[in-house]
Design an enzyme around this catalytic site. Structure first.
Site, PDB file in Angstrom:
ATOM      1  N   ASP A  68       0.850  -1.282   0.008  1.00  0.00           N
ATOM      2  CA  ASP A  68      -0.023  -0.119   0.145  1.00  0.00           C
ATOM      3  C   ASP A  68       0.849   1.220   0.208  1.00  0.00           C
ATOM      4  O   ASP A  68       0.249   2.325  -0.131  1.00  0.00           O
ATOM      5  CB  ASP A  68      -0.907  -0.094   1.244  1.00  0.00           C
ATOM      6  CG  ASP A  68      -1.908   1.023   1.231  1.00  0.00           C
ATOM      7  OD1 ASP A  68      -2.519   1.222   0.027  1.00  0.00           O
ATOM      8  OD2 ASP A  68      -2.236   1.618   2.149  1.00  0.00           O
ATOM      9  N   SER A  92      -7.452   5.473  -0.113  1.00  0.00           N
ATOM     10  CA  SER A  92      -7.643   3.966  -0.711  1.00  0.00           C
ATOM     11  C   SER A  92      -9.146   3.597  -0.599  1.00  0.00           C
ATOM     12  O   SER A  92      -9.956   3.791   0.724  1.00  0.00           O
ATOM     13  CB  SER A  92      -6.907   2.841  -0.261  1.00  0.00           C
ATOM     14  OG  SER A  92      -5.476   3.409  -0.325  1.00  0.00           O
ATOM     15  N   GLN A 107      -5.561  -1.879  -6.776  1.00  0.00           N
ATOM     16  CA  GLN A 107      -6.088  -0.783  -5.753  1.00  0.00           C
ATOM     17  C   GLN A 107      -6.825   0.234  -6.445  1.00  0.00           C
ATOM     18  O   GLN A 107      -6.359   0.574  -7.724  1.00  0.00           O
ATOM     19  CB  GLN A 107      -5.210  -0.091  -4.952  1.00  0.00           C
ATOM     20  CG  GLN A 107      -5.798   0.744  -3.870  1.00  0.00           C
ATOM     21  CD  GLN A 107      -4.970   1.364  -2.941  1.00  0.00           C
ATOM     22  OE1 GLN A 107      -4.442   2.507  -3.070  1.00  0.00           O
ATOM     23  NE2 GLN A 107      -4.096   0.645  -2.154  1.00  0.00           N
TER      24      GLN A 107
END
Length: 320
Positions: free
Chosen positions: A233, A255, A305
């Site tokens: 991430d 996110s 993502q």
């Protein structure tokens, strides 16, 4: 996946020396450490807080996967993880993780995890675990050809080099000073770092070598996967900003979801190449894809993502 031993990585920890007696990685001892409260119920603390002052999504993913992995047998390992971030997390409050055992089968087991603060879910995910199954069905893309990490500046040295440049654009100087003030439990070496003397639109692609700081060891593939969730991430969604940073600055970015597929055993405390690209952005959202490669060319993890990205026009210095 089997335990990450004999990975064919000729470099291994040769560039780090013998770390077996060194302090364990802070990612294992603190950042991803959970306190058991009851069966399938855990509490997480020790949160790294980015400049957004919200919880770092990678840490929540990593802790949730730690909780899920505790509910399966030793001979099964995660092969996929699908997550949604539903509320901003409060870094001042512990997070409770509740694991639901959806299914335990002979080959596959599925677990759902809900992360809760103030009585409300901030994050939900499902993780699927598989018993190792040999198969003749095998192929993968080829790893990009890039300089090895030994030939590249580490993140701190690169930032220092940028900041010493008198021609560095003011916007970049502010951002780099903010990044330099953060202490993160991972090491990064950027491949082909851009020049930052002026605002410029870049291709929505980036690559960097990454590994956990400290020593994790060979035996626990589950922990290496949890650390990879944390690593995956970091700076990921920012890939979608690269073509637009010359005209806009970020008003809000977070996110929305994150998915991972685990293909082969690896060690997260060894260098891996993180290849990131953004194939699309629109509707105040950006989509990013990523691949984590072992040094020996094996594709270890694939990531995807989507995040919300709200921009505002860049004010030119001539108007200030």
């Amino acid at each position: 996946m089997s335990a990450p031993e004999g990975l064919g990585d000729a470099h291994g920890d040769a560039d780090r020396g013998d770390l077996s007696g060194d302090l364990r990685s802070v990612l294992v001892t603190s950042v991803l450490n959970l306190e058991p409260l009851d069966e399938d119920l855990y509490r997480g603390r020790h949160y790294w807080v980015p400049t957004s002052q919200r919880l770092f999504g990678g840490q929540i993913m990593g802790q949730a996967l730690v909780a899920a992995a505790k509910s399966v047998s030793e001979d099964v390992h995660v092969h996929s993880l699908h997550c949604y971030f539903v509320r901003a997390g409060d870094p001042k409050v512990p997070v409770l993780y509740h694991v639901e055992r959806i299914r335990t089968g002979a080959s596959f087991s599925v677990r759902a995890v809900k992360a809760v603060q103030h009585g409300k879910a901030i994050f939900i995910c499902q993780a699927s675990f598989q018993q190792m199954q040999p198969s003749p069905l095998q192929h993968q893309f080829s790893m990009p050809s890039v300089p090895p990490p030994e030939d590249l500046l580490d993140h701190e040295a690169l930032i220092d080099q940028y900041l010493r440049d008198p021609n560095l654009h003011k916007k970049y100087r502010v951002g780099l000073n903010r990044v330099a003030a953060q202490e993160v439990p991972i090491e990064i070496k950027v491949v082909n770092p851009p020049t930052l003397t002026q605002l410029q639109a870049l291709e929505p692609k980036q690559m960097f070598w990454v590994r956990a700081r400290g020593y994790i060891g060979e035996g626990d593939i589950k922990m290496h996967c949890c650390v990879a969730a944390y690593i995956s991430d970091y700076a990921f969604l920012g890939t979608a900003l690269l073509p637009h940073q010359s005209k806009y600055k970020v008003n809000f970015m977070a996110s929305l979801d994150h998915s991972m597929w685990f293909h082969a055993p690896f060690r997260a405390d060894h260098w891996m190449l993180y290849e990131c690209e953004s194939p699309w952005a629109g509707g105040s959202r950006g989509l990013v894809h990523g691949r984590l490669w072992r040094r020996d060319g094996v594709l270890a993890v694939t990531c995807a993502q989507e995040g919300v990205i709200r921009l505002k026009p860049q004010v030119s210095e001539s108007k200030l």
